[in-house]
Design an enzyme around this catalytic site. Sequence first.
Site, PDB file in Angstrom:
ATOM      1  N   GLU A  85      13.987 -29.420 -16.328  1.00 14.22           N
ATOM      2  CA  GLU A  85      14.525 -28.403 -17.227  1.00 14.22           C
ATOM      3  C   GLU A  85      14.904 -27.165 -16.442  1.00 14.22           C
ATOM      4  OE1 GLU A  85      10.651 -27.800 -19.646  1.00 14.22           O
ATOM      5  OE2 GLU A  85      11.498 -25.807 -19.350  1.00 14.22           O
TER       6      GLU A  85
ATOM      7  N   CYS B 190       9.026 -31.060 -20.882  1.00 12.12           N
ATOM      8  CA  CYS B 190       8.116 -31.551 -19.843  1.00 12.12           C
ATOM      9  C   CYS B 190       8.049 -33.076 -19.757  1.00 12.12           C
ATOM     10  CB  CYS B 190       6.725 -30.978 -20.052  1.00 12.12           C
ATOM     11  SG  CYS B 190       6.681 -29.198 -19.813  1.00 12.12           S
TER      12      CYS B 190
ATOM     13  N   HIS C 153      -0.148 -35.122 -20.014  1.00 11.33           N
ATOM     14  CA  HIS C 153       0.607 -33.906 -19.689  1.00 11.33           C
ATOM     15  C   HIS C 153      -0.376 -32.749 -19.643  1.00 11.33           C
ATOM     16  CE1 HIS C 153       3.423 -30.731 -19.445  1.00 11.33           C
ATOM     17  NE2 HIS C 153       3.151 -30.272 -20.658  1.00 11.33           N
TER      18      HIS C 153
END
Lengths: 361, 376, 136
Positions: free
Chosen positions: A85, A120, A243
């Site tokens: 990103e 993410c 994550h």
Amino acid sequence: MKANRKVGIVGWGVYVPKWRVRSEELAREWGRDWNRYAAGIMVQEKSVPGIDEDAFTIAYESSINALKRAHIEASKLRAVYVGTESKPYAVKTTATMLIEALGAGGERRLTTGADYEFACKAGTEAIQAVIGLIGSNMIDYGLAVGADTAQGAPGDALEYTAAAGGSAYILGPAADSVAVIKASLSHVTDTPDFWRRQHEHYPAHTRAFTGGPAYFKHIMTAAKELMNFIGTKPEDYDYAVFHQPNGKYPLRVGTRLGFTPDKVKPGLITPYIGNTYSGSALVGLSAVLDQAKPGQRILVVSFGSGAGSDAFHIEVNDGIEEVQNLAPKTLNYVNRKEYVDYTTYARYRRMIRMLHDFSSY
Amino acid sequence: MVYIVGVGLTNVGNHWNKSLRHLAVEASLKALESCNKNIDYIVVANALSGVVNGQENLGSYVATHLGKIGLPAVKIEAAGASGGAAVLLASSLVSSKMADRVLVVGVEKVTDYTALEDSNSALSTSIDSEYEAFHGGTLDAMHALVMRAYMWKYNVSKEEFSYLPLLMHENAVDTPHAQLRFKLKPESYSSSPVIAEPLTMLDLAPLGDGAAAVVLSKDAEGSNGNAEIVSSGQATDSISLYRRRDLTEMPSIRTAFKRAMENTNFKPDFYIIHDYSSIMGYIAVEELGLAERGKASRLFSSGEANRDGPVPINPEGGLKARGNPVGATGVYQVAEAYLQVTGRADGWQVKGAMSGLTLGIGGIGSNSVVHLVRGV
Amino acid sequence: MWAYWQSVPAHWREIPARYRLEGGRCMDCGYIMLPKEDICPVCGSKNIETVILPRKGKVLNYTVVWNALRGYEYYTPYVLAIIELEDGSRIMAQLTDISPSEAKKGMEVEMVLRKTKVSGESGIIAYSYKFRPVIR
């Protein structure tokens, strides 16, 4: 999801910039007492990209490390996907540069290439795509990378965690692999917990809302659905990698799912380098693969804001121990560090502008 | 035979109110007036007008502003050796009878962009742009690498490089057209800002605007003194510093020197060398055989290189203190040699000098030109 | 414009050398070069094959640049080095991931790919090899 042809990990690699800034230093700059925030964030320090680094250079070095562990030449790669990103160019694919730098697709560069964006989880989304290509026999080998130089606005809570790093995975037929991806599953909804609008430098987020309805809901759904799908339970796994936007959430989601902290901690890297966004869960998986033994099972569940999760059931093969030392390990990079103060951090992140600064971006 | 029959100089420095054309015309008119002759060819020496002034085609440019439209004219470029190369090629026009009288005018206008980054970018066009400058290499950085190699190889301290700048500043005090006409204190050298480690500001010549002109003729017909260009030589070296085996040598200098010295027993009474940096000055005198390898500093610390010493070097102050108007510098050197051998270097005269050597260097020793000039 | 604005074709055609250390080897005298030339700078042979140069080498010489070119201001002070690669070839490159005071002669270094010249906010990002101390 299960592929027609079984797919596995042929090589993995990681990269983390050497510069670090302590959370205490970030707090000090804004006149805050870090001790009052430490328990809530559980990140001691974060990596800072050097002045000449970006998501491409990070993707490059992690890919070089993945190639060192893989037994194939870069020319055999027929898919190169970069999840990020923090694309160096808003329009111009990072994968084009990576393909050229590695020599993927052979001299005629016969390969697919694209950048993925899913906050993410862009890196794991890239892995899903490569699994599909290999599993359907369209290609034999592909590369998926998650890499970011994450942006945290000055003074924002994200400033304590937004870090830089990445991890690269070369996938291929399971028979050639050091770890087999037995099954995967994805779950996606429209949950705007975190976003960055076009032309904005820094993302906006929704604080507590990023937890319950976003992070926890998606990871738990994907994890449970995958375990349900293949008939496994938390105790069947040796490692669980989630994550890791901070040091706290992965342990909490692990507990809620029934994983003991000792299964989560080996792949929990964020407390030492911060959240590497698209690299986050994948850097954690790399740390686990660096030490995994044949026969061990790993559950990996990413999370991308917006929101969604990808879950993977991985079983480690014989032969992994022979490749673990062929490239620098995750902890080598974690421990290779030099601290910078807030001023240098601000300069490296280009928050400080020069007059006539023709080299800025 | 080729003779220098007239010269003209502007001061070297910041000419805020003068453009490239004003400078070229000023020096040219002085040279033409000093010999009072007509010319039939113009050769312009310049290194940076394209990148700094956005002006090329300097042959037509100078001919136009000098009121000589129609004359054949051309620009010669060889970075810092442009001036020397222009004189060499102009003299070949005369000796080959392509021309009877040639005006060589060296001109550089470098102060219109005042930031160091801009002059660094301009000067970096004299090194390998794709494999040196692209990586952040400046011309000064190349001198720094050479200095470091020299310090390592001969175990020379940084302070030993101060002798050249100290002497150059001392000499320039007496030179009317020099840029830096003040003496330097040794402690100023020691505390000078770092440009590219280990090179500091006082190791480097200042960039300056300036123009110098000489009129070359087949006859010794000057009304204010004449000098003969006895012989000349030129040689190149790799444009890329990183490809050279030994950074402490600049073979282009000794080859140019050797070529100039062929078939002559010329013995210079003084030397005007291209000291872009103190290290380049040291290597130059070593390549010319004036000092042993690694021992050039003694020539400058012992007084031997003084204007009244046995081997006078840069009696006008060199690039370090006369200033460095890049592409014009080589023409300054030849004009200064002319003024010396005709006995008109008033105040900065080497006593009794009848013969002098000039050495112009382009890039980081990648192009060298030597002229041997004798008064007649 | 030329000073700080990177020409796209001029960078694009050097990408093999800048991204992958693609150089040349003279098949007559053995001289190894970056970039690959049409004519060997040592012996004049036109018999040059393409080779990928090794990614590791050692620092032969270095300087710390405080006064930069246009377009490199933000990176100052940076270390510029002459590096001898493992096959004996030489190249010039920046050292990165080090403080200027850490640069040493003989230091073992390895190639990384980094941003080298960035043309403002709207131009291209020219990446190329730089070198850093070998990670052990």
